[in-house]
Design an enzyme around this catalytic site. Sequence first.
Site, mmCIF file in Angstrom:
data_model
loop_
_atom_site.group_PDB
_atom_site.id
_atom_site.type_symbol
_atom_site.label_atom_id
_atom_site.label_comp_id
_atom_site.label_asym_id
_atom_site.label_seq_id
_atom_site.Cartn_x
_atom_site.Cartn_y
_atom_site.Cartn_z
ATOM 1 N N GLY A 15 10.020 0.867 20.088
ATOM 2 C CA GLY A 15 11.320 -0.380 19.465
ATOM 3 C C GLY A 15 11.855 -0.971 20.390
ATOM 4 C CB SER A 16 11.371 -1.470 24.431
ATOM 5 O OG SER A 16 9.849 -2.014 24.592
ATOM 6 C CG ASN A 17 9.804 -6.347 22.900
ATOM 7 O OD1 ASN A 17 10.410 -7.100 23.950
ATOM 8 N ND2 ASN A 17 8.818 -6.143 23.028
ATOM 9 C CG ASN A 111 2.809 -10.930 17.849
ATOM 10 O OD1 ASN A 111 3.834 -10.431 17.640
ATOM 11 N ND2 ASN A 111 1.614 -11.524 18.190
ATOM 12 C CG HIS A 113 -0.568 -11.226 23.314
ATOM 13 N ND1 HIS A 113 -1.045 -10.099 22.072
ATOM 14 C CD2 HIS A 113 -1.445 -11.331 24.389
ATOM 15 C CE1 HIS A 113 -2.396 -9.871 22.947
ATOM 16 N NE2 HIS A 113 -2.298 -10.401 23.984
ATOM 17 C CG ASP A 154 -2.803 -11.957 19.437
ATOM 18 O OD1 ASP A 154 -1.699 -11.529 19.260
ATOM 19 O OD2 ASP A 154 -3.893 -11.528 20.236
ATOM 20 C CD GLU A 183 5.909 -7.565 26.394
ATOM 21 O OE1 GLU A 183 6.508 -6.727 24.859
ATOM 22 O OE2 GLU A 183 5.037 -6.782 26.245
#
Length: 212
Positions: A15-17, A111, A113, A154, A183
């Site tokens: 969950g770092s984003n 999303n 990627h 994607d 990111e």
Amino acid sequence: MMEPIRIALFASGQGSNFMAIHGRLSSMDDPPARIVLCVSNNPAPGAFEYARDHGIETLRLSPKMFETEEEYGRAGLAMLATRGIDMIVLAGFMRKLPEAVVDACTGRILNIHPALLPKFGGRGMYGHHVHEAVLAAGEGESGVTVHLVDREYDTGPTIAQARVPVLPDDTPETLAARVLALEHRLYPDVVIEQARKLLAERMLPPGGAICQ
Ligand code: GRF
């Protein structure tokens, strides 16, 4: 002042984003969006612990919990409707969303990627597999893609990309770390921009959610 956009954040891992996006929104005086729900298909120790620590509701949702795609879809739609969700942000969610949710929220599901799509995307291209493939292909650069979600993996329209060099002595781990750091800078920017766009376009029906 308009109510902030209500986000459901989907994360299956560390969950770092999620943390980067939540941290950025929390640092704003007048944030255009608020994360009101964290969804995972598994116990997502990192993401769920962070959510609980920050008073964000957590919810398990996995296709494995349902007999059919229709039931999965109904549960997904109910989850959004009962919480008035306007936008979905996927950050390492390891399952496909229900098709009914994708169809109901077209243009409002993001999303991220860890590569420069359309290269190195699609089924099976996640985590270390992506960076191994980039190195095996001898690419001189990699990066991050934020895109809208459609029914496939994607393939939805790209909203933003950013690049990092691939260095001669890179391993999948060193490249992954460089990409992940990028990111954390790009995704909050894009989420904020998309939320502002939704607010500015007055796409919120009175008192209701967009995803319906
Ligand atoms: C990120 O690399 C993202 O690009 C991919 O899944 C990973 C999630 O990492 N879709 P984290 O859970 O946000 O740390």
